[in-house]
Scaffold this active site. Structure first.
Site, mmCIF file in Angstrom:
data_model
loop_
_atom_site.group_PDB
_atom_site.id
_atom_site.type_symbol
_atom_site.label_atom_id
_atom_site.label_comp_id
_atom_site.label_asym_id
_atom_site.label_seq_id
_atom_site.Cartn_x
_atom_site.Cartn_y
_atom_site.Cartn_z
ATOM 1 N N GLY A 10 0.844 -1.195 0.000
ATOM 2 C CA GLY A 10 0.000 0.000 0.000
ATOM 3 C C GLY A 10 0.880 1.246 0.000
ATOM 4 C CG LEU A 45 -2.368 9.986 3.731
ATOM 5 C CD1 LEU A 45 -3.247 10.775 4.680
ATOM 6 C CD2 LEU A 45 -1.300 10.886 3.157
ATOM 7 C CB ALA A 46 -0.658 4.133 6.572
ATOM 8 N N GLY A 47 1.155 3.821 4.133
ATOM 9 C CA GLY A 47 2.186 3.063 3.428
ATOM 10 C C GLY A 47 3.260 3.955 2.835
ATOM 11 C CG HIS A 87 -20.095 11.305 5.202
ATOM 12 N ND1 HIS A 87 -20.904 12.322 4.813
ATOM 13 C CD2 HIS A 87 -18.969 11.873 5.714
ATOM 14 C CE1 HIS A 87 -20.281 13.470 5.067
ATOM 15 N NE2 HIS A 87 -19.113 13.226 5.615
ATOM 16 N NE ARG A 129 -18.843 12.765 9.502
ATOM 17 C CZ ARG A 129 -17.604 12.600 9.070
ATOM 18 N NH1 ARG A 129 -17.022 11.409 9.159
ATOM 19 N NH2 ARG A 129 -16.938 13.601 8.550
ATOM 20 C CG HIS A 132 -16.982 8.154 4.536
ATOM 21 N ND1 HIS A 132 -16.086 9.150 4.281
ATOM 22 C CD2 HIS A 132 -17.250 8.193 5.852
ATOM 23 C CE1 HIS A 132 -15.838 9.783 5.409
ATOM 24 N NE2 HIS A 132 -16.513 9.234 6.367
ATOM 25 C CD GLU A 144 -10.323 3.094 5.822
ATOM 26 O OE1 GLU A 144 -9.741 3.754 4.939
ATOM 27 O OE2 GLU A 144 -11.528 2.785 5.750
ATOM 28 C CG LEU A 155 -6.513 12.965 5.933
ATOM 29 C CD1 LEU A 155 -6.600 14.387 5.395
ATOM 30 C CD2 LEU A 155 -6.216 12.008 4.802
#
Lengths: 250, 638, 250
Positions: free
Chosen positions: B40, B43-45, B266, B331, B402, B426, B442
């Site tokens: 991946g 953002l994390a990977g 959402h 939500r 979502h 995630e 994020l």
């Protein structure tokens, strides 16, 4: 809606491509262009024909994966819109739609409408970054950035790297992409230290990838789904000339 | 299953410092002897691969997209939280920690969340230095906006494209390491299995999506940064390619899967317009500041032009049910209310699955130009997709899946129950509990990748020593063979149904029974339906072509196959969790007014599922969650 | 400095500037024909009597500008063709206009015209008798000089020459409309704020050049066909034979 789709099929970059005509009926005006393609593929599957391959992912206009040249326009005739955000109500019932891949030597065809845009990654790898070790950054507010510079940098950074600029350019030039990437960083104070090096490296990576030359007619910007301005190209030309001159005299 | 969370000793504010000190280090000269696989490039990977490469490890990074810059983190709009307190409005690390634990409805692990809040400030610094063009004030300093679930302004943003800009920042750092030769990037490569040798994760098997080549990669550790599983519902705001295969395959190899039933819905998405729909598009929640939500009182009015329905025949149900919060109810609550109204036959638009979000009052009060200024781009996007002008006619909205809070169980080091296999972003379960606050996804991805894993992976590697196994060893070959067989099964079936049709049907079952509101009989029924669907899939699936080149149908078939298994696991988890909390609402557990009833006595734990073989019911384990710093309380929005 | 794709663009722009400036000066010179035989002959003579290093220096600069401009264009065009070997089934543009897309075509025709023009007036190979056209009108002393005025009048009395000349000037106008503003874009000396003004200026410049050059053959043709009289009528004998102006031969 009933449509005739004239679709480019190609087994690989080394094989010859050809157009195939497919009739597709019962297309909803509310469906997106790619959903129409999904529908075509379901139909082809049931007819024992291999589905048409095309690139797509987020389908909300931000990942830059989708491509397609539709009736001669990269991402279709609608301005500021990616193919995934283009909807069928923009077409006429009974229309023949010509669907082709993004054509450029630097974007070899993988299969059908899927092309390899890794040349863009190589341009970024050449210098599209600011060298900062993780953990070594000063406080975010230590360096004020004029709002106008920050906004201009953001305008450039909005580029989604889809390659429509290359596909719409008759010379397959990647200047809009390269200038947006370089411009984003060159506009910010953080990016100044590596500015000259960055520009020279990115331009030579762009040249090596086999893209054509910019002829300043702005077709790239007209096709850009994020409306990136030609000003970034002017800026890249300027930054590059400065860097070359500095290098010559240093 | 050993669920030792390895939470460090000491007061919560010192835990991370203590842990960093007590963790073993890998000497700089030795780092190059270790190989790390990162699956991946979001953002994390992306941030993990870049940082680990920079530290000197050999990193192989994989993504199914054609470029690491296209991971779905790119689609996040709103912003990223950080406890900078630049606004001088009372924010602090402790407050961000508190808000996140409370927002998660008390189902997350305190120590992890505190660390997340601590790292949040470093993330902003790091991203600014990388050139992320965050919004700024005229003085040149960073701007903030406020976001749901918080009373302070702590959200940093880059127009409506914060995820894109943060991802491009991580991608630029990754690109730098790729050009330095520290990271080898493998695009259009999908992980299809995890190699576990002697109980330790030692590699992965991938399929090159362009050439069809099946290949084994070995390493000293494997990082799964493969995002969430929202696409098990078929329609979600996720990208088409998002899938559960990597984490689900790890689960089958022994990694515990925690809280799969925690999914976030959402409330403001563009509704489904027909059968052709392939994904749903999120509209910023900020619209509810000026829009009023309503449905017709009488089902027979649903097909009328909304402007012709008189005020008396409209039901502004959020204002009616939640007078103090009204249209700004959280939500989960507003999502459920929309569903209720539609279930009563009062939904509008195609299929009766939509409610009106009406701006007429705001337009007459503030003028069209003000509304255009505030939401012009959203109205434009709405028009592009629906062809309707929301200035003249109320918008139609409906909730959509979502984000998924559940994921692979990880300890404080982000290591799954398989030593050497880590899960970030995630893909893991740790930080958001049963509900995620806006602008926190994020933050978590980058915290895990930039600032957590570089420390915690060293501790693991230092204890095992370098020495990845050979890709030609028999253990690896065995896994590779099983992957080949699985692909052969898919291509050899030659039935008459496309994988998409199965995916759609699975999505309908999931949405119906395990969507916004769940109940035991519905979930039991869904489990049966999914099992039947899976049997049908194995008999009647049609995958055209072969597996030796680009074949999108084959890719989807493999992902759907895993979703079919995983959907059942999700339903099972939802069935076992006899309480309502956060995104998990069980109709049996609600107050008379329809509010969620949490059961802290019996369910203040993470449910961790252990794979027990095909056809066997997986085992459910528990990690008790201790709340030493935040007092358990009931949420109320009346 | 000039090896990269941008380097070639700098060469195009720099040589372009020289040529842009030259056509303006040349046009100003031509317009002196309306001031009569004496004025233009003396102007032409003064140019020819410049010190040899100035005369040949400027000729050398001009010639190399043309050669650099043409050669670089050729090399860019070849690269561009290679960068996009396959064309779309439908080739269409959103913004790029006729002139910007056909710089190669207009440039080639202009080059051919320039060669013809040099042979015609400067080297006088096309009409060797031009070399014989000598006069004392406009001469600073009593020595005979080239009769530029007569050459112009007699040259443009030929319908084909005039038409070719006007067509070439129209193409030059189109070439300049894109080329003039491109100079600024390619060298990066342009920004958003004066982009529109620059584009306007570019178009205006192109039309001024067209008008200034074309009015000379047009006026000669007009007088030849007795529509409008701009010149001494003795240069237009009613017989329509070769002019035998009174001062030309002893």
């Amino acid at each position: 809606m009933k449509l005739t789709l004239k679709v480019w099929r190609q087994d690989g970059n080394d094989s010859d491509g050809r157009f195939e005509n497919y009739e597709l009926d019962g297309v909803s005006e509310d469906s997106s262009f790619l959903e129409m393609m999904d529908q075509l593929n379901e139909q082809l599957l049931s007819q024992g024909i291999e589905p048409v391959l095309f690139d797509h992912d987020c389908r909300e206009g931000i990942c830059g994966t989708c491509s397609l040249t539709i009736n001669g326009y990269a991402h279709g005739p609608e301005d500021s819109t990616t193919t995934c955000q283009l909807h069928m109500r923009k077409f006429r019932d009974g229309e023949t739609i010509t669907i082709e891949p993004f054509r450029a030597k630097a974007f070899p065809v993988v299969r059908d409408l899927v092309v390899d845009r890794s040349a863009f990654d190589r341009i970024t790898q050449a210098g599209g970054f600011i060298t900062v070790r993780t953990g070594s950054a000063p406080d975010g507010n230590a360096l004020p950035v004029a709002k106008s510079d920050s906004d201009k940098a953001m305008d450039a950074a909005a580029c989604i790297g889809c390659g429509a600029c290359v596909a719409s350019c008759k010379n397959a030039s990647a200047m809009l992409f390269t200038s947006a990437k370089a411009g984003h960083l060159n506009l910010l104070p953080q990016g100044q230290a590596e500015k000259d090096k960055r520009v020279l490296a990115m331009v030579s990576a762009m040249d090596e990838a086999g893209f054509g030359n910019c002829r300043n007619y702005g077709e790239c910007s007209a096709a850009c789904p994020k409306d990136i301005s030609l000003d970034y190209i002017a800026k890249l030309n300027r930054d590059h000339a400065k860097a070359k001159i500095k290098k010559f005299f240093s | 299953m050993n669920l030792n969370s390895k939470i460090p000793e000491g007061p919560i504010s010192d835990k991370w410092d203590n842990h960093r000190f007590s963790s073993k280090l890998v000497n700089p000269a030795n780092k190059r002897k270790f190989r790390i696989i990162v699956v991946g490039s979001g953002l994390a990977g992306g941030s993990a691969a870049a940082t680990l490469g920079e530290l000197g490890y050999h990193v192989d990074c994989f993504c199914y997209q054609d470029s690491p810059r296209r991971a779905h983190s790119i689609a996040a709009q709103g912003g990223i939280n950080a406890a900078k307190n630049y606004q001088n409005d009372g924010d602090s690390i402790y407050r961000l920690f508190y808000d996140t634990v409370k927002g998660g409805d008390f189902r997350s692990r305190e120590a992890n969340v505190y660390r997340l809040a601590q790292n949040s400030t470093n993330i902003i610094d790091q991203c600014v230095a990388q050139g992320v063009p965050f919004a700024r004030e005229y003085g040149g300093l960073l701007a903030n906006r406020s976001f749901g679930g918080a009373q302070v302004s702590r959200t940093f943003y880059a127009r409506g494209q914060t995820g894109q800009q943060l991802l491009l920042g991580a991608y630029s750092a990754l690109s730098r390491q790729i050009s330095a030769g520290q990271v080898k990037m493998h695009t259009r490569s999908e992980m299809l299995d995890l190699v576990v040798v002697d109980g330790h994760a030692k590699g992965i098997i991938t399929r090159n999506l362009a050439t069809g080549e099946i290949k084994a990669w070995t390493a000293d550790a494997v990082l799964l940064c493969t995002g969430g599983y929202g696409n098990v519902y078929y329609l979600s705001t996720n990208a088409i390619g998002c899938n559960v295969t990597a984490t689900y395959r790890a689960y089958r190899r022994g990694a515990g899967f925690a809280n799969p039933c925690f999914t976030q819905i959402h409330p403001t998405c563009i509704p489904v317009s027909g059968d052709h729909q392939s994904k749903l598009t999120l509209m910023s929640e900020s619209l509810r500041n000026d829009g009023r939500v309503w449905v017709p009182k009488n089902p027979e009015d649903c097909n009328k032009d909304p402007n012709e329905i008189s005020e008396n025949d409209r039901d502004y149900y959020l204002e009616r049910k939640y007078p103090s919060f009204g249209n700004l109810a959280p939500r989960d609550i507003s999502s459920r209310s929309a569903k209720e109204a539609c279930d009563e036959g009062r939904g509008v638009g195609p299929g009766g699955r939509g409610v009106y979000l009406d701006f007429a009052d705001s337009i007459s009060r503030l003028g069209e130009s003000t509304i255009r200024e505030r939401y012009g781009n959203l109205f434009q996007m709405y028009e592009r997709i629906t062809g309707e002008n929301a200035y003249k006619r109320p918008m139609r909205i409906y909730p959509a899946i979502h984000y998924t809070m559940g994921g692979l169980w990880v300890d404080y080091n982000l290591m799954t129950t398989i030593p050497g296999c880590f899960a970030l972003g995630e893909a893991n379960f740790s930080d958001h509990g049963a509900n995620r606050l806006g602008a926190s996804a994020l933050m978590q991805g980058l915290s895990d990748g930039y600032f957590v894993i570089p420390y915690t992976i060293g501790d693991y590697l230092a204890s095992t020593g370098a020495g990845s196994i050979s890709p030609d060893s028999s253990e690896v070959k065995e896994v590779m063979e099983s992957v080949r067989q699985r692909i052969d099964l898919l291509t050899s079936c030659k039935g008459n149904r496309s994988s998409r049709s199965y995916h759609k049907q699975l999505g309908q079952i999931m949405w119906e029974s395990a969507g916004m509101a769940r109940n035991a009989p519905g979930l039991e029924k869904a489990i049966g339906q999914i099992q039947d669907l899976r049997d049908d899939f194995e008999k009647n699936l049609l995958v055209p072509g072969n597996s030796s080149n680009l074949n999108a149908e084959l890719e989807r078939a493999g992902r759907v196959r895993d979703f079919l298994d995983f959907g059942e696991l999700l339903c099972r988890d939802a069935l076992e969790r006899n309480e309502s909390c956060g995104g998990h609402f069980r109709e049996e557990f609600q107050t008379e007014e329809g509010e969620a009833t949490r059961d802290d006595e019996n369910f203040a734990h993470a449910a961790v599922w252990e794979y027990k073989g095909d056809g066997s019911v997986p085992a459910r384990h528990q990690e008790e969650l201790k709340y030493e710093n935040v007092k358990l309380a009931v949420r109320s929005y009346k | 400095m000039f090896s990269s794709s941008l380097g070639k663009k700098y060469l195009m722009a720099l040589s372009g500037i020289v040529l842009v400036g030259f056509v303006l000066v040349h046009m100003a010179g031509n317009l002196q024909v309306f001031a009569g035989q004496e004025q233009i002959n003396s102007y032409a003579h003064s140019l020819q009597s410049l010190p040899w290093f100035v005369l040949w220096g400027s000729r050398l600069i001009l010639l190399s500008a043309i050669l650099i401009h043409a050669w670089t264009a050729y090399s860019l065009i070849m690269e561009n063709k290679a960068a996009r070997p396959n064309t779309n089934d439908i080739e269409i543009t959103k913004r790029a206009g006729w002139s910007s897309l056909r710089m190669g075509l207009t440039g080639s025709i202009i080059l051919a015209f320039v060669v013809f023009h040099l042979l015609h007036f400067t080297i006088r190979l096309i009409y060797p008798e031009y070399s014989e056209m000598m006069t004392t009108v406009g001469s600073p002393d009593e020595r005979e000089i080239h009769d530029a005025f007569s050459m112009i009048i007699s040259g443009f009395k030929n319908d084909f020459v005039s038409v070719f000349y006007i067509v070439a000037m129209f193409l030059l106008c189109r070439h300049l409309a894109h080329g003039f503003s491109s100079v600024f874009q390619s060298l990066g000396i342009r920004s958003e704020s004066w982009r529109k003004k620059l584009d306007l200026l570019s178009v205006a410049y192109a039309w001024i050049i067209f008008a200034g050059f074309s009015i000379v053959p047009l006026s000669v043709m007009a007088q030849k066909y007795q529509i409008f009289e701009s010149y001494d009528s003795t240069f237009f004998p009613p017989s329509m034979e070769e002019p035998t102006p009174k001062h030309s031969k002893k």
